[in-house]
Write a protein that holds these residues in place. Structure first.
Motif, PDB file in Angstrom:
ATOM      1  N   ASN A 188       0.828  -1.209   0.000  1.00 32.43           N
ATOM      2  CA  ASN A 188       0.000   0.000   0.000  1.00 32.43           C
ATOM      3  C   ASN A 188       0.866   1.265   0.000  1.00 32.43           C
ATOM      4  OD1 ASN A 188      -2.426   1.440  -0.045  1.00 32.43           O
ATOM      5  ND2 ASN A 188      -2.457   1.637   2.184  1.00 32.43           N
ATOM      6  N   ARG A 189       1.812   1.332  -0.952  1.00 32.07           N
ATOM      7  CA  ARG A 189       2.667   2.507  -1.036  1.00 32.07           C
ATOM      8  C   ARG A 189       2.777   2.969  -2.485  1.00 32.07           C
ATOM      9  NH1 ARG A 189       8.664  -0.139   0.099  1.00 32.07           N
ATOM     10  NH2 ARG A 189       8.634  -1.660  -1.597  1.00 32.07           N
ATOM     11  N   LEU A 190       3.001   4.261  -2.660  1.00 31.82           N
ATOM     12  CA  LEU A 190       3.187   4.820  -3.982  1.00 31.82           C
ATOM     13  C   LEU A 190       4.590   4.501  -4.481  1.00 31.82           C
ATOM     14  CD1 LEU A 190       1.522   8.342  -3.667  1.00 31.82           C
ATOM     15  CD2 LEU A 190       0.626   6.339  -4.854  1.00 31.82           C
ATOM     16  N   VAL A 191       4.696   4.162  -5.756  1.00 34.88           N
ATOM     17  CA  VAL A 191       5.986   3.869  -6.368  1.00 34.88           C
ATOM     18  C   VAL A 191       6.021   4.480  -7.765  1.00 34.88           C
ATOM     19  CG1 VAL A 191       6.229   1.687  -5.116  1.00 34.88           C
ATOM     20  CG2 VAL A 191       5.209   1.687  -7.399  1.00 34.88           C
ATOM     21  N   ALA A 192       7.227   4.568  -8.302  1.00 33.94           N
ATOM     22  CA  ALA A 192       7.408   4.900  -9.715  1.00 33.94           C
ATOM     23  C   ALA A 192       7.698   3.587 -10.431  1.00 33.94           C
ATOM     24  CB  ALA A 192       8.550   5.889  -9.895  1.00 33.94           C
ATOM     25  N   LEU A 193       6.814   3.195 -11.329  1.00 32.80           N
ATOM     26  CA  LEU A 193       6.932   1.903 -12.010  1.00 32.80           C
ATOM     27  C   LEU A 193       7.495   2.131 -13.409  1.00 32.80           C
ATOM     28  CD1 LEU A 193       6.236  -1.136 -11.608  1.00 32.80           C
ATOM     29  CD2 LEU A 193       4.099  -0.669 -12.812  1.00 32.80           C
ATOM     30  N   ASN A 224      20.473  10.278  -1.681  1.00 29.00           N
ATOM     31  CA  ASN A 224      20.271  11.198  -2.802  1.00 29.00           C
ATOM     32  C   ASN A 224      20.257  10.482  -4.147  1.00 29.00           C
ATOM     33  OD1 ASN A 224      22.189  13.081  -0.705  1.00 29.00           O
ATOM     34  ND2 ASN A 224      20.217  13.900  -1.381  1.00 29.00           N
ATOM     35  N   ILE A 225      20.002   9.175  -4.103  1.00 29.68           N
ATOM     36  CA  ILE A 225      19.788   8.381  -5.313  1.00 29.68           C
ATOM     37  C   ILE A 225      18.474   7.640  -5.140  1.00 29.68           C
ATOM     38  CG2 ILE A 225      20.635   6.464  -6.727  1.00 29.68           C
ATOM     39  CD1 ILE A 225      23.468   7.239  -5.947  1.00 29.68           C
ATOM     40  N   VAL A 226      17.609   7.737  -6.136  1.00 27.66           N
ATOM     41  CA  VAL A 226      16.312   7.076  -6.065  1.00 27.66           C
ATOM     42  C   VAL A 226      16.510   5.578  -5.881  1.00 27.66           C
ATOM     43  CG1 VAL A 226      14.253   6.465  -7.397  1.00 27.66           C
ATOM     44  CG2 VAL A 226      15.069   8.822  -7.395  1.00 27.66           C
ATOM     45  N   GLN A 227      15.790   5.007  -4.899  1.00 29.46           N
ATOM     46  CA  GLN A 227      15.974   3.601  -4.541  1.00 29.46           C
ATOM     47  C   GLN A 227      15.061   2.678  -5.357  1.00 29.46           C
ATOM     48  OE1 GLN A 227      18.546   2.860  -1.923  1.00 29.46           O
ATOM     49  NE2 GLN A 227      18.808   4.778  -3.027  1.00 29.46           N
ATOM     50  N   ILE A 228      15.533   1.464  -5.566  1.00 25.91           N
ATOM     51  CA  ILE A 228      14.731   0.465  -6.272  1.00 25.91           C
ATOM     52  C   ILE A 228      14.071  -0.459  -5.244  1.00 25.91           C
ATOM     53  CG2 ILE A 228      16.604  -1.212  -6.529  1.00 25.91           C
ATOM     54  CD1 ILE A 228      15.512  -1.755  -9.383  1.00 25.91           C
ATOM     55  N   GLU A 243      11.478   4.146  -5.820  1.00 27.93           N
ATOM     56  CA  GLU A 243      11.007   5.115  -4.843  1.00 27.93           C
ATOM     57  C   GLU A 243      10.275   6.248  -5.564  1.00 27.93           C
ATOM     58  OE1 GLU A 243      13.142   8.324  -1.787  1.00 27.93           O
ATOM     59  OE2 GLU A 243      14.326   6.913  -2.982  1.00 27.93           O
ATOM     60  N   TYR A 244       9.067   6.556  -5.096  1.00 30.50           N
ATOM     61  CA  TYR A 244       8.306   7.659  -5.688  1.00 30.50           C
ATOM     62  C   TYR A 244       8.686   8.963  -4.992  1.00 30.50           C
ATOM     63  CZ  TYR A 244       4.437  10.736  -6.912  1.00 30.50           C
ATOM     64  OH  TYR A 244       3.697  11.812  -7.341  1.00 30.50           O
ATOM     65  N   VAL A 245       9.123   9.937  -5.766  1.00 33.13           N
ATOM     66  CA  VAL A 245       9.528  11.232  -5.217  1.00 33.13           C
ATOM     67  C   VAL A 245       8.407  12.231  -5.461  1.00 33.13           C
ATOM     68  CG1 VAL A 245      11.238  13.078  -5.269  1.00 33.13           C
ATOM     69  CG2 VAL A 245      11.947  10.707  -5.648  1.00 33.13           C
ATOM     70  N   ASP A 246       7.816  12.692  -4.384  1.00 30.67           N
ATOM     71  CA  ASP A 246       6.714  13.643  -4.478  1.00 30.67           C
ATOM     72  C   ASP A 246       7.286  15.045  -4.640  1.00 30.67           C
ATOM     73  OD1 ASP A 246       4.325  14.935  -4.411  1.00 30.67           O
ATOM     74  OD2 ASP A 246       4.022  14.757  -2.253  1.00 30.67           O
ATOM     75  N   GLY A 247       7.567  15.400  -5.868  1.00 29.62           N
ATOM     76  CA  GLY A 247       8.166  16.698  -6.144  1.00 29.62           C
ATOM     77  C   GLY A 247       8.211  16.946  -7.639  1.00 29.62           C
ATOM     78  N   ALA A 248       9.265  17.631  -8.102  1.00 32.70           N
ATOM     79  CA  ALA A 248       9.388  17.955  -9.519  1.00 32.70           C
ATOM     80  C   ALA A 248      10.830  17.813  -9.965  1.00 32.70           C
ATOM     81  CB  ALA A 248       8.904  19.387  -9.762  1.00 32.70           C
ATOM     82  N   THR A 304      18.120  10.166 -10.559  1.00 32.21           N
ATOM     83  CA  THR A 304      17.348   9.050 -11.107  1.00 32.21           C
ATOM     84  C   THR A 304      17.790   8.767 -12.542  1.00 32.21           C
ATOM     85  OG1 THR A 304      15.090   8.207 -11.415  1.00 32.21           O
ATOM     86  CG2 THR A 304      15.489  10.518 -11.991  1.00 32.21           C
ATOM     87  N   ASP A 305      17.132   7.795 -13.150  1.00 28.28           N
ATOM     88  CA  ASP A 305      17.334   7.396 -14.552  1.00 28.28           C
ATOM     89  C   ASP A 305      18.780   6.994 -14.849  1.00 28.28           C
ATOM     90  OD1 ASP A 305      17.060   6.816 -17.193  1.00 28.28           O
ATOM     91  OD2 ASP A 305      16.109   8.713 -17.756  1.00 28.28           O
ATOM     92  N   PHE A 306      19.115   5.776 -14.439  1.00 30.05           N
ATOM     93  CA  PHE A 306      20.424   5.202 -14.737  1.00 30.05           C
ATOM     94  C   PHE A 306      20.348   4.350 -16.011  1.00 30.05           C
ATOM     95  CE2 PHE A 306      21.107   6.638 -10.530  1.00 30.05           C
ATOM     96  CZ  PHE A 306      22.477   6.708 -10.311  1.00 30.05           C
TER      97      PHE A 306
END
Length: 466
Positions: A188-193, A224-228, A243-248, A304-306
């Motif tokens: 039950n968590r937000l993610v970036a898929l 400071n690196i988006v986690q998988i 990891e979903y980053v709530d920002g821009a 992000t984006d490796f």
């Protein structure tokens, strides 16, 4: 819901034509018992292992369940949130002499709190099975893809089905991948898929690069690196949740406006520490740019984006020598020339400098009318000193920026950590370690990169003197 004599003698099933074949599940511990699910939804229902039935096998406050219908104490019918039953649809129960027993289902999956499934047959008049409250997400244990494609109302594109996730919308897409905002049901968590953009048409090279990205991010546990979170497959296509980053993204935050020099240096210091950590773990990003820096609502930057990442040892990069991969305005000259074999941390240091330049003056150091024009500028031309565009810019921050943007990798900061240290010194008001480039040295370097033009100028100058 009361029971009638007719329903006891001849149970009736009312269901819409199923969109898929009705599912059937064998009751654990009794191979003769099955549950056939009628109605348009192909959901399956699990029933516990058969055991001696007691009153404790019933939900709280309900009469005992039929011995042939449910097994162990606490056995439940967990219906997924995607179920959408028509009014009158039933769950026929078969086996052990209970042929004809049914579980009438409510008109929809959005059950009100306290709704129940009345149980009929075998003399158990009045037995009920309480259902979860509206949405039933908390108790859903089985899942099923919704029938038919789902369309993103914002982009108008079809949203894929991925087991275990509810896709909420598209966050962005690049040359190879597409990223969705999603909810991971289990936690039950937000993610970036992230998924392969080409879908079923993805070739071996794209799939291999996708795998490399997942491996690269998985090796980097840094704030400071988006986690998988998870790597998996759906319909034989790989995906991984991040990891979903709530920002821009940083490019949206910059919006082409120069930033306060100390703020820019402070941000670059943080990013440089993160990239030094990646370099220590054998990973070169190769596509650092403001669009690949996510800034959370708390102001925390995350790289992000490796997707173009390269492993320094046992290079598993899928980029062929001579190919151009990356973003021209932020790529190092050696990367612009397609020299990927020897590409190392110095390329990321250059990209960090290009981002610092943009933060200071409002645009990247090189930006041509076309990508090829930009690449030519990156290889051949010197960047305009930031102080010419921002007259009151402190000399030290310009020195840090231009050292990162040296054409020769050996002339840049030896490590991203040294770059971070100079940024820290600038913010703290201490003398930086790097020294500014003199005009004579700048001219000499230009002549080395452009020998023919330099020779022509020298010839013309000598003729004028004579």
């Amino acid at each position: 819901m009361s029971e009638t004599p007719d329903s006891r003698k001849e149970p009736k099933e009312v269901s819409s034509p199923p969109l898929v074949s009705p599912s059937q599940v064998t009751v654990a511990g009794d191979s003769s018992q099955t549950i056939n699910i009628s109605g348009p939804s192909p959901e399956t229902v699990s029933i516990g292992k058969s055991a001696a039935q007691t009153a404790s096998a019933s939900p709280a406050g309900a009469p005992p369940l039929p011995p042939s219908a449910l097994g162990d104490s606490g056995a439940t019918l967990a219906l997924p949130p995607s179920a959408a039953f028509d009014s009158g649809a039933t769950l026929p129960l078969h086996g052990n002499g209970d042929s004809g027993a049914t579980l009438p289902l409510p008109p929809s999956a959005a059950f009100d709190s306290g709704a129940t499934l009345p149980l009929h047959g075998n003399g158990d008049s009045g037995a009920t099975l309480p259902l979860p409250s509206a949405g039933m997400a908390s108790n859903a244990t089985l899942e099923s893809p919704s029938v038919g494609p789902t369309i993103d109302p914002v982009t108008g594109r079809e949203i894929p089905y991925v087991s275990g996730y509810d896709i909420l919308g598209e966050l962005g897409r690049g040359g190879m991948g597409v990223v969705y905002k999603a909810r991971q049901r289990k936690l039950n968590r937000l993610v970036a898929l992230k998924m392969v953009l080409a879908g079923g048409h993805a070739g071996p090279e794209q799939l291999a690069r996708f795998q490399i990205e997942a491996q690269a991010v998985a090796a980097l546990q840094h704030p400071n690196i988006v986690q998988i979170y998870e790597v998996g497959e759906s319909d034989s296509l790989p995906h991984f949740s991040l990891e979903y980053v709530d920002g821009a993204p940083l490019d949206k935050a910059l919006a082409g406006k120069p930033q306060v020099p100390k703020d820019a240096a402070r941000l670059l210091e943080t990013l440089s520490h993160a990239m030094h950590f990646a370099h220590q773990h054998g990973i070169v990003h190769r596509d650092l740019k403001p669009a690949n820096i996510l800034v959370s609502s708390e102001g925390v930057p995350k790289i992000t984006d490796f997707g173009l990442a390269k492993q320094l040892e046992g290079d598993s990069s899928q980029t062929k020598e001579g190919a151009l991969m990356g973003t021209p305005s932020y790529m190092a000259p050696e990367q612009a020339r397609g020299e990927f074999k020897d590409l190392g941390p110095a390329a990321d240091v250059y990209s960090l400098g290009a981002m610092l330049y943009e933060m200071l003056v409002g645009r990247p150091p090189f930006l041509g009318a076309t990508p090829f024009e930009t690449i030519f500028q990156v290889i051949k031309e010197e960047p305009v000193p930031p102080s010419r565009l921002i007259p009151k810019l402190p000399q030290d921050i310009e020195t840090i920026c231009l050292k990162c943007l040296q054409k020769e990798p050996s002339k840049r900061y030896a490590t991203a950590e040294l770059l971070a240290e100079d940024c820290r010194r600038f913010v703290s008001g201490e003398p930086i370690l790097s020294r500014p480039i003199s005009p004579v040295e700048r001219l000499w370097r230009w002549c080395r990169r452009n020998p023919r033009v330099a020779g022509l100028i020298a010839t013309v100058a000598s003729l004028l003197v004579v």
